[in-house]
Design a protein around this motif. Structure first.
Motif, PDB file in Angstrom:
ATOM      1  N   GLY A  18       6.554   9.231  -7.880  1.00 49.21           N
ATOM      2  CA  GLY A  18       5.985  10.381  -7.184  1.00 49.21           C
ATOM      3  C   GLY A  18       4.564  10.122  -6.717  1.00 49.21           C
ATOM      4  O   GLY A  18       4.199  10.491  -5.591  1.00 49.21           O
ATOM      5  N   ALA A  19       3.748   9.492  -7.559  1.00 51.92           N
ATOM      6  CA  ALA A  19       2.357   9.228  -7.191  1.00 51.92           C
ATOM      7  C   ALA A  19       2.267   8.252  -6.031  1.00 51.92           C
ATOM      8  O   ALA A  19       1.511   8.462  -5.079  1.00 51.92           O
ATOM      9  CB  ALA A  19       1.586   8.697  -8.404  1.00 51.92           C
ATOM     10  N   THR A  20       3.029   7.163  -6.095  1.00 50.94           N
ATOM     11  CA  THR A  20       2.976   6.171  -5.022  1.00 50.94           C
ATOM     12  C   THR A  20       3.479   6.760  -3.710  1.00 50.94           C
ATOM     13  O   THR A  20       2.897   6.505  -2.644  1.00 50.94           O
ATOM     14  CB  THR A  20       3.802   4.934  -5.390  1.00 50.94           C
ATOM     15  N   TYR A  24       0.948   7.158  -0.625  1.00 48.72           N
ATOM     16  CA  TYR A  24       1.287   6.359   0.557  1.00 48.72           C
ATOM     17  C   TYR A  24       1.459   7.268   1.779  1.00 48.72           C
ATOM     18  O   TYR A  24       1.030   6.925   2.889  1.00 48.72           O
ATOM     19  CB  TYR A  24       2.567   5.567   0.308  1.00 48.72           C
ATOM     20  N   PHE A  25       2.080   8.426   1.585  1.00 52.88           N
ATOM     21  CA  PHE A  25       2.259   9.351   2.701  1.00 52.88           C
ATOM     22  C   PHE A  25       0.916   9.879   3.190  1.00 52.88           C
ATOM     23  O   PHE A  25       0.688  10.013   4.404  1.00 52.88           O
ATOM     24  CB  PHE A  25       3.161  10.513   2.289  1.00 52.88           C
ATOM     25  N   MET A  26       0.010  10.196   2.255  1.00 54.77           N
ATOM     26  CA  MET A  26      -1.298  10.715   2.651  1.00 54.77           C
ATOM     27  C   MET A  26      -2.078   9.678   3.456  1.00 54.77           C
ATOM     28  O   MET A  26      -2.737  10.010   4.442  1.00 54.77           O
ATOM     29  CB  MET A  26      -2.083  11.133   1.405  1.00 54.77           C
ATOM     30  N   MET A  30      -3.110   9.783   7.660  1.00 55.51           N
ATOM     31  CA  MET A  30      -4.528   9.857   8.036  1.00 55.51           C
ATOM     32  C   MET A  30      -4.687   9.559   9.519  1.00 55.51           C
ATOM     33  O   MET A  30      -4.044   8.666  10.060  1.00 55.51           O
ATOM     34  CB  MET A  30      -5.341   8.853   7.208  1.00 55.51           C
ATOM     35  N   PRO A  31      -5.543  10.319  10.210  1.00 57.01           N
ATOM     36  CA  PRO A  31      -5.732  10.079  11.644  1.00 57.01           C
ATOM     37  C   PRO A  31      -6.478   8.772  11.898  1.00 57.01           C
ATOM     38  O   PRO A  31      -7.206   8.277  11.044  1.00 57.01           O
ATOM     39  CB  PRO A  31      -6.562  11.286  12.093  1.00 57.01           C
ATOM     40  N   ARG A 270     -11.067   2.084   5.657  1.00 50.93           N
ATOM     41  CA  ARG A 270     -10.316   1.158   6.502  1.00 50.93           C
ATOM     42  C   ARG A 270      -8.830   1.502   6.575  1.00 50.93           C
ATOM     43  O   ARG A 270      -8.069   0.772   7.214  1.00 50.93           O
ATOM     44  CB  ARG A 270     -10.494  -0.268   5.980  1.00 50.93           C
ATOM     45  N   HIS A 271      -8.401   2.556   5.869  1.00 49.97           N
ATOM     46  CA  HIS A 271      -6.983   2.953   5.843  1.00 49.97           C
ATOM     47  C   HIS A 271      -6.105   1.829   5.298  1.00 49.97           C
ATOM     48  O   HIS A 271      -4.983   1.634   5.760  1.00 49.97           O
ATOM     49  CB  HIS A 271      -6.492   3.358   7.241  1.00 49.97           C
ATOM     50  N   GLU A 272      -6.565   1.111   4.303  1.00 53.23           N
ATOM     51  CA  GLU A 272      -5.786   0.019   3.714  1.00 53.23           C
ATOM     52  C   GLU A 272      -4.774   0.598   2.741  1.00 53.23           C
ATOM     53  O   GLU A 272      -5.080   0.807   1.562  1.00 53.23           O
ATOM     54  CB  GLU A 272      -6.694  -0.983   3.005  1.00 53.23           C
TER      55      GLU A 272
END
Length: 309
Positions: A18-20, A24-26, A30-31, A270-272
């Motif tokens: 659930g956490a991953t 990962y979805f958040m 991200m824009p 950096r949205h990594e």
């Protein structure tokens, strides 16, 4: 008890998934374009951007990216950062630093909470009790970055007791100043819990019975009253440990601590996705196991607690 421990360990699996998935979805939602953001005001050609997208699987749908990442975790492949470093290598370099910092801060907060909380309960209503309440409220109200700057200036720069910054000196000795700052910022809640719990315990019938049997105050207070008063404080410390592991970003930045907080902050900018999700996943697993250890510690603090399957 063994079945209880096994059941708690198995609970890590849905928490982990659930956490991953959520993190990962958040990150996916991200824009902005993380690949274009790498090059700033001088973006490369579209061909280079598409090649990098394919390299990091950013051209795939969300569920494909997530399943690919999840499969890599089970092969101990946490992916690579946008700078080409292996995420597991970065985690292995930064996580021990933050872990040492969190452990030192929790120990400092634990000792302060026990000593000040217990003495405040014993001297309830006196000037000492009122003074410790005011001091605790000050540490609760003052933001951690203000406390960090004050400690850095006086203890590090002006008086020279500690190094004002950490940097490469991130062993146990080099982390004292940020650990003290973090410990002072979180000890107050546990101290008040210890005080209130001890005051309640000292009014119980079994305490009066212990005094009636001839036991001295030096025996009743530390051995019986304090021991039974530690459960709320230990629970709060478990939560505090998890908070320090993920919430020391500001303190790490001020004291230049090369830990997880700084690395995670840069990864978010950096949205990594692999770096962010991997770090958060490790935090989740550590937090779950710390709470498991706290649950087992309850039985040592209060023999009346039993674990049933």
């Amino acid at each position: 008890m063994a079945s209880y421990v096994l059941r708690r360990i198995l609970q890590v699996i849905p928490v982990f998934l659930g956490a991953t998935l959520l993190i990962y979805f958040m990150v996916f939602a991200m824009p902005g374009d993380p690949i274009r953001a790498l090059f700033g005001d001088k973006p490369p050609s579209d061909a280079v951007i598409e090649a990098l997208r394919a390299q990091y699987k950013l051209d795939q749908p969300f569920i494909v990216q997530y399943l690919s990442y999840l499969g890599g975790i089970f092969r101990l492949d946490f992916g690579t950062t946008f700078s080409g470093q292996d995420v597991l290598t970065v985690l292995g370099r930064t996580f021990p630093v933050t872990l040492r910092l969190a452990v030192m801060a929790v120990v400092i907060a634990f000792v302060l909470a026990i000593i000040i909380g217990a003495t405040s309960a014993i001297f309830k209503g006196t000037w000492y009790d009122q003074l410790m309440l005011v001091v605790a409220l000050i540490f609760i109200a003052v933001p951690v970055f203000v406390l960090a700057f004050v400690g850095q200036f006086f203890l590090g720069v002006k008086w020279g007791i500690f190094n004002p910054t950490v940097g490469a000196d991130n062993g146990w000795g080099g982390l004292w100043l940020p650990a003290i700052v973090l410990g002072l910022s979180v000890y107050a809640t546990s101290m008040r819990l210890t005080r209130s719990s001890m005051i309640e315990m000292m009014g119980q019938d079994w305490v009066r019975t212990a005094y009636g049997k001839g036991l001295s105050r030096g025996r009743v207070i530390p051995v019986h009253v304090l021991r039974n008063s530690l459960i709320p404080m230990v629970t709060d410390m478990a939560t505090t440990f998890g908070t320090l592991m993920v919430g020391a970003t500001v303190t790490e930045g001020i004291f230049n601590v090369p830990g997880v907080g700084n690395t995670l902050y840069q990864a978010i900018l950096r949205h990594e996705s692999p770096t962010i999700v991997s770090f958060v996943t490790v935090f989740v697993v550590v937090y779950v196991f710390v709470n498991l250890l706290i649950d087992l510690l309850y039985g040592l603090l209060d023999p009346r607690i039993r674990y049933v399957s």
